[in-house]
Design an enzyme around this catalytic site. Structure first.
Site, PDB file in Angstrom:
ATOM      1  N   LYS A   1      16.346  58.739  30.914  1.00 18.78           N
ATOM      2  CA  LYS A   1      16.675  60.143  30.719  1.00 18.78           C
ATOM      3  C   LYS A   1      15.752  60.996  31.597  1.00 18.78           C
ATOM      4  CE  LYS A   1      18.209  63.022  26.849  1.00 18.78           C
ATOM      5  NZ  LYS A   1      18.262  63.172  25.382  1.00 18.78           N
TER       6      LYS A   1
ATOM      7  N   ARG B   1      29.692  67.787   8.540  1.00 19.67           N
ATOM      8  CA  ARG B   1      30.050  66.376   8.386  1.00 19.67           C
ATOM      9  C   ARG B   1      29.664  65.831   7.017  1.00 19.67           C
ATOM     10  NH1 ARG B   1      28.971  63.054  13.926  1.00 19.67           N
ATOM     11  NH2 ARG B   1      30.710  63.943  15.071  1.00 19.67           N
TER      12      ARG B   1
ATOM     13  N   GLU C   1      24.307  62.515   9.309  1.00 15.10           N
ATOM     14  CA  GLU C   1      24.174  63.624   8.372  1.00 15.10           C
ATOM     15  C   GLU C   1      24.595  63.247   6.955  1.00 15.10           C
ATOM     16  OE1 GLU C   1      24.568  65.208  12.500  1.00 15.10           O
ATOM     17  OE2 GLU C   1      25.757  63.799  11.292  1.00 15.10           O
TER      18      GLU C   1
END
Length: 626
Positions: free
Chosen positions: A285, A398, A370
């Protein structure tokens, strides 16, 4: 724009670039991204990490016939460049400009719109199933990060991929493994992938073993068949668990994601194989920009910055609401050792990094999960703890089922800190926190609050920790307001706060709409109207005692909220007035029945008609009707 990148004006133009120039193109793409994102802001580190991977996919596939589904989509900038959208980067994430995520109506090359995590596998499988029904031949590829692979939807999709194995239908999964989601990855999947990274390429080793056995005269082919019937027990020695292969998914890798030719070789090989294929690609990254490589979390989503230093161009001058949450929770946790903090892969974004460092034994990052976070908190609350669950508004959607069933039915004292409530600006449709009032206020036993300023937020947090039941506190992104700091009445359950008395009209303002309400009130006073002003504070329970008193005094009610009108505070007030038989007129300001495009929050408020000028204008019209 670089000379090589300039040759790419539409999809598939990359195939005209000589192979010897691929490294030059990769560098030009990185230079382009750094230069442009430094001006507009956006997702940088994730895109720098997938340059060669995306190039390889575009070289191996033919778009738009073939399909690439990106998980979350914050890493799709390179894909947008390679499909001829270079000019769009000047308006990236601005109103009327290019979206920061894949968007079907933006381009035919964005085959599936995304913005949230762990959806790519299911979406790609749907595309592949449709392909097979229609008997077409396109290649379907899902690109999912190791962080997104922690989400429940991704595991559900992996479980269902067995069907493609049984039917010998091809689908390719690219596992982009950069050891990160936004923050560092957590959990068993992360450890599993760490172990795979440390071992020799399984695919290469297996091919070599099979070839060697085949060369044994008279018995080679028979031995190969025996090994395959035993489910390739050799591979159990190479990769512990062999999770993917045991689920019926052929595993290829690990592959160096920054070696275009290695990735191309793996993709081309996967295209001609039967069943689901997972290519494990290792990337870094922030690749190519040392500042981002050293701090990938900060450069995941970045505001405009100075390229040489990496520092934001706009200096921070005040606390954000997230800062207030972080500071206050730390103070509360010092006083109360039963307080714990839970987040879903967002310790930095939710302001919990300091809590994590100070109280590591009471901090829990559960990954992009979540639903699990909420039920995990419920279990903790059932054992006498005071869990604080910090999740963005658009992500908490969610976990609606878990909030309802696992927390609220049992009246467990879980404290939901709903960050990024309301309009969020440049991230657009998928990230707007415009539904939490509606979906949370429909649940019995849940108390829902919204602070007008930073000081009230501190007081509400302390109230919530002391409350014996589920509480949610919604607060916006950005600078914490100090409006009406002199009004700091103690927080009492279900009680609103009168800021100003008036005549004819009363403005009932929810949370961060107080700034617009105060400006609108000034505009009205300039027109000879003296409105009352109320800080709603509690969206649930409704302060009916106050509403009765206001109904006797003000002919016109005005509700102000940064939430969709459907199911919002305005509808609750309307229902109250109707139920109680009041004839007061009601004007409700909120977001109409639509999804809000990306742009600045100021622009979005104007478009939705919830800025001060629009509010005052409509109130004047209503008053003149009387």
């Amino acid at each position: 724009m670089g000379q090589i990148l300039n040759r790419i004006q539409k999809a598939n133009d990359i195939k005209k670039i000589p192979a010897r120039l691929y490294p030059v193109l990769a560098q030009e793409i990185r230079d382009f991204l750094i230069e442009n994102v430094s001006r507009t802001g956006g997702h940088l580190a994730s895109n720098l990490g997938v340059v060669e991977l995306t190039m390889a996919l575009h070289l191996c596939l033919h778009l738009p016939e073939d399909k690439i589904v990106y998980d979350v989509g914050h890493q799709a900038y390179v894909h947008k460049l390679l499909t001829g959208r270079q000019e769009g980067f000047a308006t990236l994430r601005k109103s009327g400009g290019m979206c920061g995520f894949p968007k079907r109506k933006e381009s035919e090359y964005d085959c599936f719109g995304t913005g949230h995590s762990s959806t790519s596998l299911a979406a790609a499988m749907g595309l592949a199933a449709a392909r097979d029904i229609k008997k077409t031949k396109e290649t379907i590829v899902a690109v999912i990060g190791d962080g997104a692979l922690t989400g429940g939807m991704a595991f559900e999709a992996l479980n269902n991929l067995a069907r493609f194995r049984k039917e010998k239908k091809n689908i390719i999964v690219i596992l982009n493994d950069n050891k990160m989601s936004i923050a560092e990855n957590v959990g068993g999947m992360s450890r599993y992938l760490n172990d795979i990274r440390s071992r020799k390429s399984y695919g290469e080793f297996k091919d070599n073993v099979e070839q060697a056995i085949k060369n044994i005269p008279g018995v080679g082919d028979s031995m190969i068949r025996t090994i395959r019937r035993s489910k390739d027990s050799i591979k159990q020695l190479l990769i512990p668990g062999m999770l993917f292969e045991n689920m019926g998914i052929t595993y290829l890798g690990p592959v160096d994601g920054h070696d275009i030719f290695s990735v191309m070789q793996a993709v081309n090989r996967a295209k001609v194989m039967d069943g689901p294929i997972l290519i494990h690609v290792l990337t870094k990254k922030g690749k190519g920009y040392p500042i981002a490589e050293n701090n990938p979390e900060r450069f995941h989503g970045i505001e405009p910055f100075d390229i040489k230093t990496g520092r934001p161009l706009k200096k921070k001058t005040a606390e954000s609401y997230t800062d207030v949450f972080s500071r206050t929770l730390l103070a509360i946790a010092k006083e109360n050792d039963r307080v714990t903090a839970i987040t879903a892969a967002m310790p930095s974004g939710t302001g919990l990094n300091t809590f994590k460092k100070t109280y590591p034994e009471r901090f829990f990052d559960v990954g992009i999960a979540e639903e699990y976070a909420v039920t995990f908190a419920a279990g903790m609350a059932a054992s006498g703890m005071k869990p604080v669950v910090a999740i963005y508004s658009s992500f908490l959607q969610r976990a609606y089922d878990q909030i309802l069933h696992d927390v609220c039915i049992q009246k467990l004292p879980v404290f939901f800190c709903v960050d990024r409530a309301g309009l969020v600006g440049a991230d657009g449709e998928t990230h707007q926190g415009l539904f939490d009032i509606s979906y949370l206020s429909s649940i019995p036993n849940l108390m829902l609050m919204a602070p007008k300023n930073k000081y009230e937020m501190e007081d509400m947090m302390r109230f919530a920790i002391g409350y014996d039941g589920p509480v949610a506190l919604r607060y916006p992104r950005g600078e914490a307001s100090e409006i009406f700091a002199e009004y700091r009445a103690p927080v009492e359950a279900g009680k609103s706060e009168i800021i100003q008395d008036g005549e004819e009209v009363v403005l009932l303002s929810v949370g961060n709409m107080m700034d617009e309400a105060a400006k609108a009130a000034e505009l009205l006073r300039a027109q000879g109207i003296c409105p009352g002003l109320v800080n709603v504070r509690f969206l649930r329970p409704l302060d009916e005692e106050m509403l009765h008193a206001l109904a006797a005094k003000y002919p016109v009610f005005v509700t102000l909220e940064e939430n969709v009108l459907s199911g919002g505070y305005g509808e609750a007030v309307s229902a109250f007035l109707h139920r109680e038989g009041y004839a007061n007129r009601l004007l409700s300001f909120g977001v109409p029945d639509c999804f809000v495009e990306h742009g600045s929050v100021e622009w979005q408020r104007q478009q939705m008609g919830i800025d001060a000028a629009s509010i005052a204008g409509r109130i004047l019209e209503k008053v003149r009707e009387i």
